[in-house]
Motif scaffolding. Structure first.
Motif, mmCIF file in Angstrom:
data_model
loop_
_atom_site.group_PDB
_atom_site.id
_atom_site.type_symbol
_atom_site.label_atom_id
_atom_site.label_comp_id
_atom_site.label_asym_id
_atom_site.label_seq_id
_atom_site.Cartn_x
_atom_site.Cartn_y
_atom_site.Cartn_z
ATOM 1 N N HIS A 92 -10.023 4.850 -6.764
ATOM 2 C CA HIS A 92 -8.860 4.005 -6.967
ATOM 3 C C HIS A 92 -8.772 2.942 -5.880
ATOM 4 C CE1 HIS A 92 -4.549 2.922 -7.322
ATOM 5 N NE2 HIS A 92 -4.897 2.929 -8.586
ATOM 6 N N ASN B 236 -9.565 -1.026 -6.752
ATOM 7 C CA ASN B 236 -8.458 -1.942 -6.541
ATOM 8 C C ASN B 236 -8.819 -3.005 -5.517
ATOM 9 O OD1 ASN B 236 -5.989 -1.909 -7.981
ATOM 10 N ND2 ASN B 236 -5.754 0.229 -7.387
ATOM 11 N N ALA C 113 -11.067 -5.402 -7.161
ATOM 12 C CA ALA C 113 -10.319 -6.250 -8.088
ATOM 13 C C ALA C 113 -9.639 -7.387 -7.336
ATOM 14 C CB ALA C 113 -9.286 -5.409 -8.838
ATOM 15 N N ASN C 114 -9.061 -7.054 -6.184
ATOM 16 C CA ASN C 114 -8.427 -8.075 -5.351
ATOM 17 C C ASN C 114 -9.458 -9.094 -4.865
ATOM 18 O OD1 ASN C 114 -5.426 -7.746 -4.539
ATOM 19 N ND2 ASN C 114 -6.210 -5.665 -4.708
ATOM 20 N N ILE D 112 -3.807 -6.993 2.085
ATOM 21 C CA ILE D 112 -4.078 -7.915 0.993
ATOM 22 C C ILE D 112 -3.600 -7.296 -0.313
ATOM 23 C CG2 ILE D 112 -5.932 -8.936 -0.367
ATOM 24 C CD1 ILE D 112 -7.368 -9.472 2.290
ATOM 25 N N ARG D 113 -3.816 -5.990 -0.445
ATOM 26 C CA ARG D 113 -3.419 -5.327 -1.685
ATOM 27 C C ARG D 113 -1.917 -5.185 -1.815
ATOM 28 N NH1 ARG D 113 -6.137 0.113 -2.430
ATOM 29 N NH2 ARG D 113 -4.521 0.071 -3.999
ATOM 30 N N MET D 114 -1.255 -4.791 -0.743
ATOM 31 C CA MET D 114 0.172 -4.488 -0.856
ATOM 32 C C MET D 114 1.069 -5.693 -0.559
ATOM 33 S SD MET D 114 0.224 -0.640 0.781
ATOM 34 C CE MET D 114 1.994 -0.417 0.651
ATOM 35 N N GLY D 115 0.490 -6.756 -0.006
ATOM 36 C CA GLY D 115 1.280 -7.956 0.267
ATOM 37 C C GLY D 115 2.385 -7.676 1.267
ATOM 38 N N ARG E 239 4.826 -5.843 1.134
ATOM 39 C CA ARG E 239 5.369 -4.480 1.191
ATOM 40 C C ARG E 239 4.847 -3.726 2.411
ATOM 41 N NH1 ARG E 239 3.544 -1.381 -2.823
ATOM 42 N NH2 ARG E 239 5.108 0.171 -2.348
ATOM 43 N N GLU F 19 3.066 3.542 0.083
ATOM 44 C CA GLU F 19 2.722 3.095 -1.263
ATOM 45 C C GLU F 19 3.749 3.551 -2.305
ATOM 46 O OE1 GLU F 19 -1.813 1.878 -2.482
ATOM 47 O OE2 GLU F 19 -1.361 3.987 -2.228
ATOM 48 N N PRO F 20 4.195 4.810 -2.263
ATOM 49 C CA PRO F 20 5.159 5.244 -3.272
ATOM 50 C C PRO F 20 6.560 4.654 -3.064
ATOM 51 C CG PRO F 20 4.161 7.133 -2.137
ATOM 52 C CD PRO F 20 3.803 5.908 -1.378
ATOM 53 N N ILE G 145 9.368 1.984 -2.966
ATOM 54 C CA ILE G 145 9.521 0.736 -3.714
ATOM 55 C C ILE G 145 9.522 -0.482 -2.792
ATOM 56 C CG2 ILE G 145 11.187 -0.583 -5.095
ATOM 57 C CD1 ILE G 145 11.612 1.934 -6.724
#
Lengths: 352, 267
Positions: A169, A173, A176-177, A230-233, A235, A269-270, A272
């Motif tokens: 995963h 991911n 993909a980014n 990069i993935r979570m920006g 957050r 990650e979980p 919000i």
């Protein structure tokens, strides 16, 4: 371990030991025959005594509670077994030899006590030496086996660490980014690729070196966090602090990696709104203190959500390298922001 | 053709890419909202009623599947249920499930060709919809698909079955026998545990509790409700098709969501 061996294999090792005993006996028998004309009788004595001692000890071993690793009784019982086995086996063997040759060693001892006792002493010592040889060899073999098992366990753990880090995963991911960035912002794509390469290289080579400088550990965390950012920006907000004075201290490779991963995977990650991740190195008294703190959802109430592998890895590696001197704790973080605080303590005098 | 869509994707770059790619391939498609978690996806979808939903599977808050589940329960009658397109980076079980049930799925990173295929399928489906005005069973079809998906989601690792629930009230812990529980109801971060003459709150989510209950005896009848099957006296269907349960030892009435209505069938 021997106790769990298949019967045939166990039987095989016993048979091998028996053959070694017979060979020893032949040598002793030949040696005795040089001084004595009656070679056949000497050979019978040697075989009878040698085999009796061996069989006695081999059988009596099962009457004791044995250490599963060496398959020998523990402590004084071991010596009781050896000495007792030699006494009983020697007596039995002598009686068998007497029965064969018609001599009476007992009579001989009464008539020529000094000479007979000398013989007895020599034979007894010889038996003891051989018995101890077996004893030592058995222990050596079991220690070797133990080392091999430990080695295998270590490789296993290494593999698990690797597969947890290159979890599909995460990998897909990230790729993909990366694919999006290649079209959108090539320089940033290159930067991301560099981080990915550094992260993967360190993961793949971590097994080779046990220790590396703290600065290297933090650099690897940086690579990983750059990918995650990069993935979570927005957050994910990170804060890393490594005082210059501590950067050369030696720490186990990728020690903090699983802790940082857990903080993101199970904490941030979980959540919000995401949150902050703070990694710090500091000196406290005689200890190097490394902390990983997140402001995520906190320690889960669900018993098994996968955090155990990383956590037990850290526990095990610290215990192997530093014994009781180092410590690791995982606890709810203080303050209003919630989350989890992981703390690793390593004595400074062991980080040179 | 004109249509509306919502994107739920927690990774900003991937969300931006999907948006840009859709704009290129289907300029008339209006993205009414782009959200980063499952809870917002449900909220925005209910408020804006888009025709297409792009749902990431792994998101903070509700997952893509859970969000779809919640929508199927709360979606108002008489309005067409959105077409669901699941987006996933790597989830073998999900792909397998989608192949059987979902309208479409897209693997991340979405290639232009694959997305073009999805767009044209969506356009066909929406055109058909426009020709034949909204049918009552459209939502039922979506519900049936979701049921298929949920059934295939990997089961949580078998947890030991609970026989007693420890419910704390002040400094006292009440030991509530699971056999005596009539139903469990989710209430924010707590679960209400209802017995014939008591009610307790426990600090556990229904999702955490569910694997510890015997599925033969405890039936989920709604996203937030689990009932002990033998505590149910009757199941009544009203004119609008809604199912309501009444209990043997309690006056409460429990609503059964469309997703679980199939559990109650007269022999």
């Amino acid at each position: 371990m021997n106790t769990t061996k298949p019967y045939a294999e166990h039987f095989g090792t016993v048979l091998t030991r028996g053959l070694v005993v017979v060979v020893f006996n032949v040598v002793i028998g030949l040696g005795l025959a040089l001084r004595n004309d009656n070679m056949v009788a000497q050979m019978v004595y040697a075989q009878a005594i040698g085999l009796s001692i061996w069989i006695t000890i081999e059988c009596a071993r099962h009457a004791f509670k044995r250490d599963p690793r060496s398959n020998w009784p523990v402590g004084w019982r071991r010596y009781l077994l050896l000495v007792g086995g030699i006494l009983v086996g020697y007596t039995m063997g002598t009686l068998i030899g007497d029965a064969f040759s018609g001599f009476s060693t007992w009579d001989l001892m009464l008539r020529q006590p000094r000479q007979t006792l000398g013989y007895l002493f020599l034979a007894f010592t010889m038996s003891a030496v051989i018995t101890f040889f077996f004893h030592a060899r058995g222990r050596g073999a079991s220690l070797e086996q133990l080392a091999a098992t430990a080695q295998r366990d270590a490789s296993q753990a290494q593999l698990q660490l690797l597969s947890s880090q290159l979890e599909p995963h995460m990998l897909f991911n990230t790729l993909a980014n990366l694919r999006v960035l290649i079209a959108l912002d090539p320089p940033r794509a290159q930067e991301m690729l560099d981080h990915l390469v550094a992260f993967m290289r360190s993961t793949l080579t971590a097994s080779r070196g046990m220790l590396h400088p703290l600065s290297a550990e933090f650099a690897r965390l940086n690579d990983y966090l750059a990918l995650m950012k990069i993935r979570m920006g927005e957050r994910l907000v990170t804060e890393i602090s490594l005082p210059e004075a501590l950067s050369e201290l030696a720490v186990p490779t990728l020690l903090l990696q699983p802790l940082v991963e857990n903080a993101i995977k199970h904490g941030l990650e979980p959540k919000i709104d995401g949150g902050r991740l703070v990694v710090r190195a500091a000196c406290e008294g005689a200890d190097l203190v490394l902390t990983v703190r997140d402001t995520g959802v906190g320690i889960s109430t669900v018993a098994n959500d996968g955090t155990h592998f990383g956590v037990s890895q850290v526990h095990e590696r610290l215990a192997t390298l530093y014994g009781d001197a180092a410590s690791f704790t995982l606890a709810p973080a203080d303050g209003d922001e919630g989350g989890v605080l992981a703390t690793v303590r390593i004595p400074l005098n062991q980080t040179a | 053709m004109n249509a509306t869509a919502l994107i739920a994707e927690d990774e900003p770059l991937l969300a931006a890419h999907l948006k840009a790619e859709l704009a290129r391939q289907w300029p008339e498609l209006e993205i009414v909202a782009s959200v980063g978690n499952g809870d917002a996806a449900v909220q925005q979808a209910l408020a804006l009623r888009p025709q297409v939903l792009f749902l990431d599977i792994r998101m903070p808050g509700l997952s893509g599947l859970e969000a779809a589940h919640a929508l199927a329960e709360d979606w108002p009658d008489g309005s067409p249920f959105p077409l669901l397109v699941f987006v996933t980076a790597h989830d073998e079980y999900a792909i397998e499930a989608f192949e059987r049930a979902a309208f479409d799925y897209v693997l991340k990173p979405a290639t232009a060709e694959r997305l073009a295929q999805t767009c044209s399928r969506l356009q066909d489906a929406l055109r058909q919809r426009a020709q034949a005005p909204v049918q009552g069973n459209e939502l039922d079809a979506a519900v049936a698909q979701l049921r298929g998906l949920l059934a295939q989601a990997p089961a949580a690792p078998a947890a030991p079955r609970l026989s007693v629930i420890q419910a704390g009230v002040g400094s006292t812990i009440h030991m509530v026998k699971v056999d005596e529980v009539l139903y469990f109801e989710a209430a924010d971060k707590y679960v209400r545990v209802v017995t014939a003459d008591h009610e307790h709150l426990i600090r556990l989510s229904l999702r955490e509790l569910l694997p510890q209950l015997d599925p033969q005896r405890f039936w989920q009848i709604h996203r937030g409700t689990v009932v002990r099957a033998d505590a149910v006296a009757t199941a009544v269907r009203d004119e609008s098709g809604k199912l309501t349960l009444s209990l043997r030892e309690h006056a409460d009435k429990l609503a059964v969501s469309r997703l679980y209505a199939h559990l109650f069938k007269a022999l």
